[in-house]
Design a protein around this motif. Sequence first.
Motif, PDB file in Angstrom:
ATOM      1  N   VAL A 145     -15.869  -5.941  -3.692  1.00  0.00           N
ATOM      2  CA  VAL A 145     -14.516  -5.693  -3.197  1.00  0.00           C
ATOM      3  C   VAL A 145     -13.625  -6.895  -3.469  1.00  0.00           C
ATOM      4  O   VAL A 145     -13.932  -8.025  -3.071  1.00  0.00           O
ATOM      5  N   VAL A 146     -12.505  -6.655  -4.151  1.00  0.00           N
ATOM      6  CA  VAL A 146     -11.469  -7.669  -4.338  1.00  0.00           C
ATOM      7  C   VAL A 146     -10.267  -7.207  -3.525  1.00  0.00           C
ATOM      8  O   VAL A 146      -9.636  -6.204  -3.841  1.00  0.00           O
ATOM      9  N   ARG A 147      -9.997  -7.925  -2.445  1.00  0.00           N
ATOM     10  CA  ARG A 147      -8.942  -7.455  -1.555  1.00  0.00           C
ATOM     11  C   ARG A 147      -7.973  -8.566  -1.200  1.00  0.00           C
ATOM     12  O   ARG A 147      -8.301  -9.748  -1.220  1.00  0.00           O
ATOM     13  N   ASP A 148      -6.789  -8.129  -0.855  1.00  0.00           N
ATOM     14  CA  ASP A 148      -5.696  -9.026  -0.514  1.00  0.00           C
ATOM     15  C   ASP A 148      -5.116  -8.520   0.798  1.00  0.00           C
ATOM     16  O   ASP A 148      -4.622  -7.390   0.863  1.00  0.00           O
ATOM     17  N   ASN A 149      -5.197  -9.314   1.854  1.00  0.00           N
ATOM     18  CA  ASN A 149      -4.697  -8.860   3.152  1.00  0.00           C
ATOM     19  C   ASN A 149      -3.170  -8.858   3.151  1.00  0.00           C
ATOM     20  O   ASN A 149      -2.525  -9.892   3.013  1.00  0.00           O
ATOM     21  N   GLN A 150      -2.612  -7.672   3.287  1.00  0.00           N
ATOM     22  CA  GLN A 150      -1.163  -7.493   3.246  1.00  0.00           C
ATOM     23  C   GLN A 150      -0.639  -6.886   4.549  1.00  0.00           C
ATOM     24  O   GLN A 150       0.438  -6.305   4.572  1.00  0.00           O
ATOM     25  N   HIS A 151      -1.398  -7.043   5.640  1.00  0.00           N
ATOM     26  CA  HIS A 151      -1.000  -6.427   6.909  1.00  0.00           C
ATOM     27  C   HIS A 151       0.382  -6.881   7.353  1.00  0.00           C
ATOM     28  O   HIS A 151       1.264  -6.051   7.635  1.00  0.00           O
ATOM     29  N   GLU A 152       0.573  -8.174   7.431  1.00  0.00           N
ATOM     30  CA  GLU A 152       1.841  -8.703   7.961  1.00  0.00           C
ATOM     31  C   GLU A 152       3.020  -8.276   7.101  1.00  0.00           C
ATOM     32  O   GLU A 152       4.068  -7.862   7.621  1.00  0.00           O
ATOM     33  N   ARG A 153       2.849  -8.350   5.809  1.00  0.00           N
ATOM     34  CA  ARG A 153       3.942  -7.981   4.905  1.00  0.00           C
ATOM     35  C   ARG A 153       4.273  -6.499   5.029  1.00  0.00           C
ATOM     36  O   ARG A 153       5.443  -6.111   5.103  1.00  0.00           O
ATOM     37  N   ALA A 154       3.253  -5.669   5.086  1.00  0.00           N
ATOM     38  CA  ALA A 154       3.481  -4.228   5.160  1.00  0.00           C
ATOM     39  C   ALA A 154       4.193  -3.848   6.452  1.00  0.00           C
ATOM     40  O   ALA A 154       5.136  -3.046   6.449  1.00  0.00           O
ATOM     41  N   VAL A 155       3.754  -4.414   7.578  1.00  0.00           N
ATOM     42  CA  VAL A 155       4.392  -4.097   8.860  1.00  0.00           C
ATOM     43  C   VAL A 155       5.837  -4.579   8.867  1.00  0.00           C
ATOM     44  O   VAL A 155       6.740  -3.856   9.312  1.00  0.00           O
ATOM     45  N   ALA A 156       6.060  -5.790   8.361  1.00  0.00           N
ATOM     46  CA  ALA A 156       7.424  -6.336   8.346  1.00  0.00           C
ATOM     47  C   ALA A 156       8.358  -5.459   7.503  1.00  0.00           C
ATOM     48  O   ALA A 156       9.493  -5.171   7.912  1.00  0.00           O
ATOM     49  N   LEU A 157       7.893  -5.034   6.342  1.00  0.00           N
ATOM     50  CA  LEU A 157       8.725  -4.190   5.475  1.00  0.00           C
ATOM     51  C   LEU A 157       8.979  -2.825   6.116  1.00  0.00           C
ATOM     52  O   LEU A 157      10.087  -2.284   6.025  1.00  0.00           O
ATOM     53  N   HIS A 158       7.950  -2.275   6.750  1.00  0.00           N
ATOM     54  CA  HIS A 158       8.096  -0.965   7.388  1.00  0.00           C
ATOM     55  C   HIS A 158       9.112  -1.033   8.531  1.00  0.00           C
ATOM     56  O   HIS A 158      10.035  -0.209   8.618  1.00  0.00           O
ATOM     57  N   VAL A 159       8.958  -2.006   9.402  1.00  0.00           N
ATOM     58  CA  VAL A 159       9.891  -2.145  10.527  1.00  0.00           C
ATOM     59  C   VAL A 159      11.316  -2.370  10.016  1.00  0.00           C
ATOM     60  O   VAL A 159      12.278  -1.783  10.532  1.00  0.00           O
ATOM     61  N   ALA A 160      11.464  -3.195   8.979  1.00  0.00           N
ATOM     62  CA  ALA A 160      12.793  -3.439   8.423  1.00  0.00           C
ATOM     63  C   ALA A 160      13.418  -2.159   7.879  1.00  0.00           C
ATOM     64  O   ALA A 160      14.623  -1.906   8.080  1.00  0.00           O
ATOM     65  N   ARG A 161      12.620  -1.315   7.220  1.00  0.00           N
ATOM     66  CA  ARG A 161      13.159  -0.065   6.694  1.00  0.00           C
ATOM     67  C   ARG A 161      13.587   0.866   7.834  1.00  0.00           C
ATOM     68  O   ARG A 161      14.624   1.531   7.738  1.00  0.00           O
ATOM     69  N   VAL A 162      12.801   0.914   8.902  1.00  0.00           N
ATOM     70  CA  VAL A 162      13.181   1.752  10.042  1.00  0.00           C
ATOM     71  C   VAL A 162      14.488   1.255  10.654  1.00  0.00           C
ATOM     72  O   VAL A 162      15.380   2.054  10.984  1.00  0.00           O
ATOM     73  N   LEU A 163      14.624  -0.050  10.800  1.00  0.00           N
ATOM     74  CA  LEU A 163      15.846  -0.615  11.387  1.00  0.00           C
ATOM     75  C   LEU A 163      17.086  -0.268  10.573  1.00  0.00           C
ATOM     76  O   LEU A 163      18.185  -0.113  11.122  1.00  0.00           O
TER      77      LEU A 163
END
Length: 450
Positions: A145-163
Motif C-alpha cells: 500500500v502506497v498511501r497519502d493521508n489527506q484527511h485534513e485537506r479533504a475535510v477543509a475543502l469540503h467544509v469550505a465548499r459547503v460554506l
Amino acid sequence: MSGLVVSYSGVRGVVGRDLDASVARRFGVAFRRMVAELHPAGPITLVVGRDTRASGPELQSALMQGLSDERVRIMDLDVAPTPTIQFALGALQADGAVAVTASHNPAQWNGFKFFLAPDNTVLDGAQTERLIRELAVASDVAGAVVRDNQHERAVALHVARVLEQVDAGSIRRRRFRVALDAARGAGERPALRLLDALGCTVMRVDVERESEPVAENLAALGAAGVQNGCAVGFAQDLDGDRLALVTETGTAPGEDYTLVLVVDHLLHRPHPSVPVVVKNVSTTRAVDDVVARAGAELLETRVGEINLSRALKRQMDQGRVAFGGEGNGGVILPPVHLGRDSLVGMALVLEALAQRDEPLSIRLRELPRYHSAKLKLPLTPSRDPASLMAAVERAFPDGAADHLDGLRLRFADGAWLGVRRSNTEPVVRLVVESAGAQWVSRVANTLQNI
C-alpha cells in the motif's frame, strides 16, 4: 459471502458472517481492475475512508491491500463521512473512491460504497454487475500500500465548499446554539468544524445509539436541545450522509422534514430558470406540495442515490437549476457534489432559520404535514417481494398502481402507500402516508398482517 446485500447502494453484510478481511481484499482487487480498465495508461489515484464502526480499521486496511499495485496511489481519509469521501473524489482529482460503511445499518454490519469519476457518483446497476463479475475471479491478494493521508485537506475543502452555498454572515450574526448528535460517527468532527465556522455554539450529545437518525433514537438530542436553549438539534447517521432535525421544543418531526424544509428554503431563492426538484418515490408528498406552490418542476426517481444523482446531472447538463434528495434526511445540492450530505443540510437549515426571526417549530408548522408510517418486513421463503406486492394490490383495489419502483398505490384523497425490496437489507420496506392519522394506522396494521 452468501449473505452479502449487493446493489447500487453498495455492499453490506454482517461482519464475521458475510464480511471479513479476505472479502475486503477481494473487493479491493475487483474495484482496482475495474478502475484500471477505465484508465489503462495509469497511474491511478483512489480515495478511501471509513465510518467509526469497530470493524472499520481492519476492513479498510484489507481493502487498501486489495486496491494496491505498482500503479495505484491511495489518498487515505481515515475516519471521514461518506459525503467528504465523495466530494474528495472530485476535489482531489482522483479516479475512484471507496467508503467503508454500512450507513444506517445496525452496528454488526459493515460494507463498501464505491464511487467512480468523472461524474463522482456511486456505481449504477451495470457498473455494480461489472464489479461483481470482477469479484468472481478476484484473488485474495495483498498488495504493497502506497498511501497519502489527506484527511485534513479533504475535510477543509469540503467544509469550505459547503460554506460557499449559504450566506454565512447572516448565520454568524444569529449566534445560534445548536445540539449535535453524530451517533459517535464519522460526521462529528467535520460538522463541528462547519458549525464553528458558522458562529454556532455547539452542545455535543455523546450517546451510543443505532445509526439511523429516526425519531425514536433522538430522545437524548431533544432533551439536550431543550436544556441548553438550542435553536435546533442535528442528528447524523454513522457515515454522515443523512440528517434529522429536532426543534427547540425537543420534538423530532421525522427525517422526511429535513428535505421538505431545505427544498422549501431553496425554492424561495432567486433562480435564473424554473428549478427542478428531484426526489424518490418513497419521499413524502409534502415535497410535491412545496414544489407545486412555488411553481417549480418535480421529477421522481426510483429509490437509490444513483438514480437521483443521474437525474440531477441530466438536468444540470441541460442548464437547469436542480436539487433534491431523499426522505431519509438525505439532501443533495449538486454545486457541492451529487450525493447525500448532512453538512449541506445543516448549513441550509441554519440559513433558513437566520433569514426569518421565528423558531424552527413555527417554521415547520408552515409546511405541509402528513401522517406516515415506515415499516420493515423481513424476507422469508414464504414472503417474497413479488407475492407481497400482489397481495397488497388485491387488498387495496381502489388504489391507482404504478410500478416505477416496486409498487405504489395512490388514492383519490391524496393518500398513498409504497412497497419495495430494500437495496441495503434483506427486508421489504413499506411506506404509508395520509393527511389522516387513523387511515395510516389502519393501513399499517393491514400491511403487517398480509
